[in-house]
Scaffold this active site. Structure first.
Site, mmCIF file in Angstrom:
data_model
loop_
_atom_site.group_PDB
_atom_site.id
_atom_site.type_symbol
_atom_site.label_atom_id
_atom_site.label_comp_id
_atom_site.label_asym_id
_atom_site.label_seq_id
_atom_site.Cartn_x
_atom_site.Cartn_y
_atom_site.Cartn_z
ATOM 1 N N HIS A 135 0.869 -1.280 -0.063
ATOM 2 C CA HIS A 135 -0.001 -0.010 0.021
ATOM 3 C C HIS A 135 0.800 1.205 0.132
ATOM 4 C CE1 HIS A 135 0.585 -1.252 4.249
ATOM 5 N NE2 HIS A 135 0.820 0.016 4.377
ATOM 6 N N HIS A 180 0.794 5.183 1.283
ATOM 7 C CA HIS A 180 0.206 6.203 2.103
ATOM 8 C C HIS A 180 0.145 7.738 1.281
ATOM 9 C CE1 HIS A 180 0.331 4.025 6.084
ATOM 10 N NE2 HIS A 180 1.369 3.281 5.242
HETATM 11 P P1 5GP Z 1 1.638 0.329 7.452
HETATM 12 O O1 5GP Z 1 2.096 0.791 8.847
HETATM 13 O O2 5GP Z 1 1.607 -1.048 7.150
HETATM 14 O O3 5GP Z 1 2.364 1.167 6.146
HETATM 15 O O4 5GP Z 1 0.361 0.937 7.569
HETATM 16 C C1 5GP Z 1 -0.807 0.378 7.559
HETATM 17 C C2 5GP Z 1 -1.989 1.298 7.730
HETATM 18 O O5 5GP Z 1 -3.323 0.646 7.458
HETATM 19 C C3 5GP Z 1 -2.006 2.110 8.951
HETATM 20 O O6 5GP Z 1 -1.926 3.511 9.065
HETATM 21 C C4 5GP Z 1 -3.308 1.798 9.917
HETATM 22 O O7 5GP Z 1 -3.809 2.864 10.354
HETATM 23 C C5 5GP Z 1 -3.891 1.481 8.416
HETATM 24 N N1 5GP Z 1 -5.170 0.373 8.768
HETATM 25 C C6 5GP Z 1 -4.946 -0.772 9.470
HETATM 26 N N2 5GP Z 1 -5.928 -1.501 9.516
HETATM 27 C C7 5GP Z 1 -6.904 -0.901 8.765
HETATM 28 C C8 5GP Z 1 -8.281 -1.177 8.633
HETATM 29 O O8 5GP Z 1 -8.951 -2.087 8.735
HETATM 30 N N3 5GP Z 1 -8.905 0.000 7.893
HETATM 31 C C9 5GP Z 1 -8.248 0.904 7.577
HETATM 32 N N4 5GP Z 1 -9.120 1.888 6.752
HETATM 33 N N5 5GP Z 1 -7.156 1.308 7.678
HETATM 34 C C10 5GP Z 1 -6.280 0.369 8.479
#
Ligand code: 5GP
Ligand code: ZN
Length: 133
Positions: A100, A102
């Site tokens: 993903h 951001h």
């Molecule tokens: P990472 O730290 O893996 O780059 O980012 C994962 C992101 O996914 C985090 O910012 C977290 O808040 C978001 N996230 C985790 N679970 C969910 C979910 O069920 N729904 C949504 N919309 N975001 C999520």
């Protein structure tokens, strides 16, 4: 689809999300614990873990969608800039193991700390409608 993957479940519509953009292979929705107002995640619907196991053609299409969604976020929210983040591996802060990007909207002087804050569901719903429109 990977069984225990929360983003695959979101892509399949099994877990609700505040969508801001969707096409055949891409989905964008608001981060549920945003760093800033309008913090958006862009994912391919097809599961891969990160940058290194995603093929170049899929990545090229994905980053083009990231660009289009970022332009829409900037236009709709009137932010002054935005950060693009993409974490690979737990050591780098990756918590969801489905690739993903951001999009983190920024406003001049916001002094953002890049810490997740629990989102207000009503505000996220209204925001998603504002960006999607
Ligand atoms: P990472 O730290 O893996 O780059 O980012 C994962 C992101 O996914 C985090 O910012 C977290 O808040 C978001 N996230 C985790 N679970 C969910 C979910 O069920 N729904 C949504 N919309 N975001 C999520
Ligand atoms: Zn997945």
């Amino acid at each position: 689809m990977k069984n225990d993957c929360v983003f695959c479940a979101i892509a399949a519509g099994e877990i609700p999300s505040f969508k801001v953009y969707e096409d055949d292979e891409t989905l964008a929705y608001l981060d549920i614990n945003p760093f800033s107002r309008g913090h958006t995640l862009v994912i391919p619907k097809r599961h891969t873990v990160g940058l290194l196991d995603t093929d170049d053609d899929a990545l090229a299409r994905l980053i083009a969608r990231v660009k289009a969604v970022a332009a829409r976020v900037k236009d709709r929210l009137g932010c002054d800039g935005f950060n693009i983040l993409q974490n690979n591996g737990e050591a780098a802060g990756q918590t969801v193991h489905h690739i993903h990007f951001h999009i983190v909207p920024r406003w001049t002087g916001d002094a953002l700390a890049f810490t997740n804050q629990p989102g207000d569901m009503e505000k996220l719903k209204a925001l998603a409608e504002q960006i999607r429109a």
